[in-house]
Design a protein around this motif. Structure first.
Motif, PDB file in Angstrom:
ATOM      1  N   VAL A  32       0.850  -1.192   0.000  1.00  0.00           N
ATOM      2  CA  VAL A  32       0.000   0.000   0.000  1.00  0.00           C
ATOM      3  C   VAL A  32       0.883   1.238   0.000  1.00  0.00           C
ATOM      4  N   ILE A  33       0.393   2.293  -0.644  1.00  0.00           N
ATOM      5  CA  ILE A  33       1.029   3.616  -0.590  1.00  0.00           C
ATOM      6  C   ILE A  33       0.070   4.538   0.143  1.00  0.00           C
ATOM      7  N   THR A  39      -5.361   9.728  -0.926  1.00  0.00           N
ATOM      8  CA  THR A  39      -6.026   8.471  -0.617  1.00  0.00           C
ATOM      9  C   THR A  39      -5.033   7.311  -0.702  1.00  0.00           C
ATOM     10  N   PRO A  40      -5.030   6.409   0.279  1.00  0.00           N
ATOM     11  CA  PRO A  40      -4.159   5.221   0.196  1.00  0.00           C
ATOM     12  C   PRO A  40      -4.439   4.431  -1.086  1.00  0.00           C
ATOM     13  N   GLU A  41      -3.408   3.825  -1.629  1.00  0.00           N
ATOM     14  CA  GLU A  41      -3.512   3.123  -2.904  1.00  0.00           C
ATOM     15  C   GLU A  41      -2.918   1.719  -2.774  1.00  0.00           C
ATOM     16  N   LEU A  42      -3.677   0.715  -3.227  1.00  0.00           N
ATOM     17  CA  LEU A  42      -3.218  -0.667  -3.187  1.00  0.00           C
ATOM     18  C   LEU A  42      -2.301  -0.946  -4.379  1.00  0.00           C
ATOM     19  N   ILE A  43      -1.162  -1.580  -4.089  1.00  0.00           N
ATOM     20  CA  ILE A  43      -0.188  -1.883  -5.146  1.00  0.00           C
ATOM     21  C   ILE A  43       0.384  -3.279  -4.926  1.00  0.00           C
ATOM     22  N   SER A  44       1.232  -3.702  -5.853  1.00  0.00           N
ATOM     23  CA  SER A  44       2.055  -4.897  -5.665  1.00  0.00           C
ATOM     24  C   SER A  44       3.390  -4.668  -6.350  1.00  0.00           C
ATOM     25  N   ARG A  88      10.540 -14.469   3.806  1.00  0.00           N
ATOM     26  CA  ARG A  88      10.344 -13.693   2.593  1.00  0.00           C
ATOM     27  C   ARG A  88       9.264 -12.638   2.831  1.00  0.00           C
ATOM     28  N   PRO A  89       9.342 -11.479   2.140  1.00  0.00           N
ATOM     29  CA  PRO A  89       8.343 -10.423   2.364  1.00  0.00           C
ATOM     30  C   PRO A  89       6.960 -10.846   1.891  1.00  0.00           C
ATOM     31  N   ILE A  90       5.942 -10.536   2.694  1.00  0.00           N
ATOM     32  CA  ILE A  90       4.566 -10.868   2.327  1.00  0.00           C
ATOM     33  C   ILE A  90       3.693  -9.612   2.250  1.00  0.00           C
ATOM     34  N   HIS A  91       4.207  -8.480   2.706  1.00  0.00           N
ATOM     35  CA  HIS A  91       3.473  -7.210   2.579  1.00  0.00           C
ATOM     36  C   HIS A  91       4.455  -6.065   2.796  1.00  0.00           C
ATOM     37  N   VAL A  92       4.238  -4.964   2.076  1.00  0.00           N
ATOM     38  CA  VAL A  92       5.130  -3.811   2.204  1.00  0.00           C
ATOM     39  C   VAL A  92       4.306  -2.529   2.209  1.00  0.00           C
ATOM     40  N   ASP A  93       4.698  -1.592   3.078  1.00  0.00           N
ATOM     41  CA  ASP A  93       4.044  -0.282   3.163  1.00  0.00           C
ATOM     42  C   ASP A  93       5.012   0.802   2.708  1.00  0.00           C
ATOM     43  N   PHE A  94       4.528   1.708   1.859  1.00  0.00           N
ATOM     44  CA  PHE A  94       5.312   2.863   1.415  1.00  0.00           C
ATOM     45  C   PHE A  94       4.586   4.151   1.793  1.00  0.00           C
ATOM     46  N   GLN A  95       5.367   5.165   2.154  1.00  0.00           N
ATOM     47  CA  GLN A  95       4.806   6.481   2.478  1.00  0.00           C
ATOM     48  C   GLN A  95       5.202   7.478   1.397  1.00  0.00           C
TER      49      GLN A  95
END
Length: 238
Positions: A32-33, A39-44, A88-95
């Motif tokens: 997510v960003i 507004t927060p935005e879902l990504i991959s 291994r990474p399963i979720h990441v948050d970006f600001q």
């Protein structure tokens, strides 16, 4: 200033455990960003690319440009969830970070000129209390690290944040005290005893080497002489 790393990303339409699981099966990490009053935005992002960036180090203090199909978002990584088994990474948050924003970020601490420290030469130990220091800073001005020379520093020397020549763009989050970043501690007892033990071990063979000729020449080899005497005759026999 740090270099900005480009990282390809894709928008996600839906949230939920099932969608996130499918995203991971496709070799991507859901994320997510958020921030910058948007507004927060879902990504991959591609799993292998994310792993590569994680292994480079300083992941949470590097700027990224997320490429979302021709649209770019400048961000900082704020959180990564890891699988407890595979790591291994399963979720990441970006600001999101705006050009005029001011953020909190940890910056690595580096010490140079170890060989020029009298305290370290005498066996002292550099005890780093804070490997990273948290600062308020404009995201465009995040430095690679803050560094300090150890030249001339003696044993028991305490290194405080005021000893660093910080640029005006960096403001420590801790403002109420001149906090300690590192010290040059005295050598431990084990380290102090090590030279003595080595000297004793070196002296032992030398001392043993001198004893052998003395025994041969001095005639003090009483046990050997005693062994050479004939055995006493049994009582009553002539």
């Amino acid at each position: 200033m740090r270099e900005v790393t480009s990282l390809a990303a894709a928008a996600r339409v839906r949230a939920g455990k099932g969608t996130a699981r499918k995203t991971r099966l496709d070799g991507r990490v859901p994320g997510v960003i958020y921030g910058d009053k948007k507004t927060p935005e879902l990504i991959s992002v591609e799993s292998r690319e994310l792993m590569k960036e994680l292994h480079k180090g300083s992941f949470f203090s590097r700027l990224f440009d997320l490429d979302l199909g021709g649209r770019s978002e400048r961000v900082l990584a704020r959180d990564v969830q890891l699988d407890p088994v595979s790591d291994r990474p399963i979720h990441v948050d970006f600001q999101r970070v705006g050009k005029d924003s001011r953020i909190r970020v940890f910056v690595p601490v580096v010490f140079t000129d170890h060989e020029a420290s009298p305290g370290l030469k005498l066996g002292g130990v550099l005890n780093v209390v804070r490997h990273e220091v948290e600062f308020y800073v404009n995201p465009e001005l995040i430095p690679e690290n803050i560094s300090l020379s150890l030249a001339g520093m003696e044993i028991t020397h305490s290194i405080h944040i005021s000893a660093f020549n910080l640029p005006d763009s960096l403001k420590p989050v801790i403002q109420d005290r001149d906090f300690t970043v590192a010290t040059i501690a005295p050598p431990s007892k084990a380290e102090e005893e090590k030279p003595k033990a080595e000297a004793a071990a070196a002296a032992a063979p030398a001392a043993g080497g001198k004893a052998a000729p003395a025994a041969a020449a001095g005639g003090k080899a009483a046990p050997a002489a005693a062994a050479a005497k004939p055995a006493a005759k049994p009582a009553g026999k002539k």
